[in-house]
Design an enzyme around this catalytic site. Sequence first.
Site, short mmCIF file in Angstrom:
data_model
loop_
_atom_site.label_atom_id
_atom_site.label_comp_id
_atom_site.label_asym_id
_atom_site.label_seq_id
_atom_site.Cartn_x
_atom_site.Cartn_y
_atom_site.Cartn_z
N ASN A 1 -2.33 0.39 6.64
CA ASN A 1 -1.81 -1.01 7.33
C ASN A 1 -0.99 -1.66 6.35
O ASN A 1 -0.77 -2.86 6.48
CB ASN A 1 -2.94 -1.71 7.75
N TYR B 1 -12.38 -2.00 -3.83
CA TYR B 1 -12.81 -2.18 -2.46
C TYR B 1 -14.57 -1.99 -2.40
O TYR B 1 -15.01 -1.67 -1.50
CB TYR B 1 -12.16 -1.18 -1.64
N LYS C 1 0.80 -1.16 0.00
CA LYS C 1 -0.13 -0.09 0.08
C LYS C 1 0.96 1.27 -0.04
O LYS C 1 2.10 1.25 0.20
CB LYS C 1 -0.75 -0.09 1.21
N GLU D 1 -9.47 -10.55 -7.73
CA GLU D 1 -8.53 -9.22 -7.54
C GLU D 1 -7.22 -9.61 -8.77
O GLU D 1 -6.91 -8.69 -9.06
CB GLU D 1 -8.07 -9.52 -6.23
N HIS E 1 -1.84 -5.32 1.29
CA HIS E 1 -3.37 -6.04 1.03
C HIS E 1 -2.99 -7.64 0.75
O HIS E 1 -2.21 -7.84 0.10
CB HIS E 1 -4.14 -5.50 0.18
#
Length: 137
Positions: free
Chosen positions: A112, A49, A9, A126, A115
């Site tokens: 965070n 998302y 990320k 995905e 993913h």
Amino acid sequence: VEQTLSIIKPNAVAKNAIGAILSRFEAAGLRIIAARMLHLSKEQASAFYAIHQGKPFFDELVDFMTSGPVMVQVLEGQDAIAKNRDIMGATNPAQAAPGTIRADFADSFTENAAHGSDSPETAATEIAFFFPEGVCV
Ligand code: ATP
Ligand code: MG
């Protein structure tokens, strides 16, 4: 063998941790069989998302995921989905076990660091989202 979609990320890319994170996957026996770096648009992040649309953290999540470039890769190996999620640690970094990616590189619940797909179904969706042409192996 199994495949899973992994994203480093924007906060982890910003702290120059791409290599450190990819090394952890390789050290755990996962192979990187496809990779690309891109800066997500709002439309792409919202679509990726979509399952979280309407949740209180959704807008913050989309803003964060579009705040800078991400590194996206397909990891392949035995139990790749669960193994990747083990290496990442808990979604909330405050609960992530020591030595996990999120314990070491997260800045907040939203920021965070990584993913990982959570099931064979989401992994397939995905992977197709980011690699519509398929992977080269
Ligand atoms: P990811 O899908 O990114 O691998 P995950 O499957 O562990 O993470 P999800 O429940 O799918 O967690 O949430 C997607 C992402 O949304 C989280 O990784 C985090 O960045 C953010 N997020 C989830 N829950 C919260 C929350 N309560 N507060 C803030 N951000 C959240
Ligand atoms: Mg998830």
